[in-house]
Design an enzyme around this catalytic site. Sequence first.
Site, PDB file in Angstrom:
ATOM      1  NE  ARG A  39      -1.220   5.692  -3.505  1.00 32.92           N
ATOM      2  CZ  ARG A  39      -0.333   5.250  -2.600  1.00 32.92           C
ATOM      3  NH1 ARG A  39      -0.690   4.290  -1.747  1.00 32.92           N
ATOM      4  NH2 ARG A  39       0.884   5.711  -2.560  1.00 32.92           N
ATOM      5  CE1 TYR A  59       6.785   6.634   3.539  1.00 34.79           C
ATOM      6  CE2 TYR A  59       8.279   5.929   5.266  1.00 34.79           C
ATOM      7  CZ  TYR A  59       7.523   5.635   4.160  1.00 34.79           C
ATOM      8  OH  TYR A  59       7.509   4.357   3.665  1.00 34.79           O
ATOM      9  CE  LYS A  60       2.748   5.239   3.806  1.00 32.66           C
ATOM     10  NZ  LYS A  60       3.169   5.360   2.403  1.00 32.66           N
ATOM     11  CG  ASP A  91       0.591  -1.004   8.399  1.00 30.51           C
ATOM     12  OD1 ASP A  91       0.624   0.220   8.647  1.00 30.51           O
ATOM     13  OD2 ASP A  91       1.359  -1.546   7.577  1.00 30.51           O
ATOM     14  CG  PHE A 120       2.348  -1.723   2.041  1.00 24.29           C
ATOM     15  CD1 PHE A 120       2.214  -0.930   0.909  1.00 24.29           C
ATOM     16  CD2 PHE A 120       3.613  -1.876   2.590  1.00 24.29           C
ATOM     17  CE1 PHE A 120       3.306  -0.270   0.352  1.00 24.29           C
ATOM     18  CE2 PHE A 120       4.717  -1.224   2.043  1.00 24.29           C
ATOM     19  CZ  PHE A 120       4.558  -0.425   0.917  1.00 24.29           C
TER      20      PHE A 120
END
Lengths: 405, 405
Positions: free
Chosen positions: B364, B217-218, B192, B123
Amino acid sequence: MLDRARVLDAGDPLEEYRERFLVPEGVIYLDGNSLGCLPKATPARIEQVVREEWGQDLIRSWNSAGWIDMPARVGAKIAPLIGAQPHEVIACDSTSVNLFKLISAALALRPDRKVVLSEPGNFPTDLYMIEGLEKQGLAERRLAERGKLVEALDDGVALLLLTHTHYKTGELFDMGELTRAAHDAGALVLWDLSHSGGALPVDLNGCGADFAVGCGYKYLGGGPGAPAYAFVAERHLEAAQQPLTGWMGHAAPFAFSDDYAAAPGVEKLLCGTPPILGLAALEVGVDLIAEIGVERLYAKAQKLSEFFRQCLAENGVTLDLVSPADPARRGSQLSFRAGQAYAICQALIARGVIGDFRDPDILRFGFAPAYLRFEDVAEAARHLAEVLETGEWQREEFRERAAVT
Amino acid sequence: MLDRARVLDAGDPLEEYRERFLVPEGVIYLDGNSLGCLPKATPARIEQVVREEWGQDLIRSWNSAGWIDMPARVGAKIAPLIGAQPHEVIACDSTSVNLFKLISAALALRPDRKVVLSEPGNFPTDLYMIEGLEKQGLAERRLAERGKLVEALDDGVALLLLTHTHYKTGELFDMGELTRAAHDAGALVLWDLSHSGGALPVDLNGCGADFAVGCGYKYLGGGPGAPAYAFVAERHLEAAQQPLTGWMGHAAPFAFSDDYAAAPGVEKLLCGTPPILGLAALEVGVDLIAEIGVERLYAKAQKLSEFFRQCLAENGVTLDLVSPADPARRGSQLSFRAGQAYAICQALIARGVIGDFRDPDILRFGFAPAYLRFEDVAEAARHLAEVLETGEWQREEFRERAAVT
C-alpha cells in the site's frame, strides 16, 4: 511556625526530589491531587518522542521505539505501586472508559446478577458509567451510604464499585474488609484508585481485589488528561470479556481478521490506537514516583497534612474538617466545609496558594509530598488565616464561577 | 521521468507547504495515510503546553489556556473539512471508542431494529466494535459484500456502518447514494472517515449523513495515537444518547451530581478527561491541513498517484492494482497485490521508501500531497522496479515479521 517548618524540611528524606519537579515560582501548590506538577524530565522526553520518534522515524517507531508495547510497559510499572503483578495492569484510555470496560467485565462474570453497588457521593464518573450500562439495560445501579454498604450486598449484587480514597473527603475505605464482604456475598469488586495510586501504598492482590482503575494525571504526574490504567486480577484474565473490543485488544491485530478474538492477557482491555504522547509523559511520572516510593510518599503526606492542621490551629483558623482526623484513615488530602468555599479558594489562588473547590462547599487541599515542603504548608495556613481575617474573599472578583471549578 | 517530475513539482501550487512539515532526510514517505508527518509547528506548541500551560499554570490552564474547550474547538476546526457544522463535531477518545458510542446511539434511535450492516473486509475495528455490542446482546452484525449492501438493507437494519475510503484498496463509497439507500430502508448511516478526513473533500451534511467518526493521526497530522473525532448531525443532537456517559459529557460536570444529565450538544459524546497533549498536537495538524485545503490536496494526490502508475509502467513494473484505476473512485492511495508483499515492503523501507504492507498480500502506498513531491514518486517507482528486478526482497532479513506490520 516557619522556623519549625524549616527544621522539618531539613530533616525530610524526600527533600531532594522537589528539584526533580517544576514548581512554579511564587506558587504553593496544594492541588497535586488534581493535576500533578511537571517532572523536569518530561519536556525532554516529549521532545524526543515528537522530534525523533515521530518526526524522524515516523511509522517505524511502532516497532523501533516500542510504541506498540507502551500500554503494557507503563502498566507494568504502575503495578508495584498498587500491589499488582506486572501482567495485570495496562495503561490506556480514560478512567471513565476503563470503568465501563471493567463494570461490563464483572457483569459478564456474574450473568445471573445485575446490581452494581456504590455509594452516593462517589466520584460522579463512577456513578455515571454505571448509569450508562443501566440505560443499555445491562446493569442496575444501587447506592447505599458508606455505613450501609455491607448490608446492601445481597445476592443480586454483581459488583461493588468504590473509590478507595474519596475525592471530596479523602476518607479511605478498608479495601481488605470491603473486598471480603463483597466476595462473601458472591459479588466482585472494582476499586477506583484515582486518588490512591502513587499517593499511598495499595495492595490489590493482598486484598484479593478483582478489578481496579486509576488516573494518570494526579499523583502519578502524567500531565493533563494523561491515559488512565486498569487492573484485572490474574485469576480473571482468561475469562474476563469487555465490550469495547477494538483492534488493539485483538490477539493478532495485524492479521486484520474480520472476527474479533481477544488477546489472552490484560491487552484485551485495549481498544483503539494508544495515545503515544500521553503515554510517554505518564511513563516519566510513574518512573519518578516509583523511584521515590509510595511508602515514603504517604508517610510524608501524613506529616504534611497534620502539620497543616497544627498551623491552622495556631493561626486561629477553625474550619469544619470533613476528612477523617486520623491521618491513617485518609489519603493525602484535607478537606474543609466552608460557606463561601469557592470565593475563599479563589482568594487563595490570587495569593499563589492553589487548592481547589468542590461543589457546593468544600475547600480541598492536596499534599503531594514529592514536591511540597513543610514551609509551603506553614505559608499556606498563614495565607488562609489572612484571607479569612481580612475578608478579602468577599471581593466581587472571587465570586464569579469559571467554567472549570 | 525525474525531469518530468521536476517540471511537475515546479508547477505545483502546494510546493511551499512541504517546508511546513519535517520530512526526514533520505526518506520517501508513502505512509502518510498511516501516520502523517510531523508539522514543524508542532514541537513548539507541545513544548508550550508542557512547559508553560502544564508546568507553570498547572490546574489553572483548564480555564486560562482553554483546555476544557479543546475537544469542541478542535472538533469545530475539523468540521469544514468533512462538510459538517462546527457544533456537530468533537475531538475525543479513539476512533474505536467513538464507533462504540455512535453505533449505540444509532441503535437507541431505532429501538425496534438490531442489525448493524457493514461489509466484510471493512477496517477490523469497525467490525469488532459491532461485535462488542453484539456480545452485549444489543446488536446483530450483518456483513454483505460491497455490491450487495443495498439489497441487504431490510427493515431489520438499524445502522449502515461503512468506511468511506477503504483502508486496503482505497476504493471510495458513493456517500450520497449509500446514505440515501439506507434512509430509504429506514436505517441510519455512520461513516468512518479515517482515510478520508483531511485527504479529500467530504460532504457529510450534503449527503444527509447521520453520524461519522475519523482518525486524527493519518492525513490530519495529529501524531501517534492522536485523539479521534466524532460527528452527529444537528437533527440528532438532542435525541442521541450514548452509553459511555462519563463526567465530561455531563451538562454540568462541575456540579458533581450523582445523576447523569447529558450535555445538550455534541459534548454529550465526551467521556473522561480530555487528553490535552494529544489534542494540542492534533490542533496544529488540523490548522495546517485546513490552511492548505482539502480540494487542493485531493487534486494533487490524484495527480501523484496517477504519475506513480505511469512511472511504474515506464519502469516495466506490472503489479496487480487492487485500487480503482479511476482516480476519482479512490482515496489518496494505491494498493497492489503481490505474492511477497511483506518482503518487498521491507526491502523498500531499507532503501528509505516507506510504504506499508497489509496482510496477507497488499502493498500500500499513500500519497499525502502536503509534503510529497512528484520527484519522490518517480524515485519510489524506480526503487520498486529495482527491488523487483534485483530480487533483493528475497533476502532473509526482509522476511522476518515485526510486531507491527
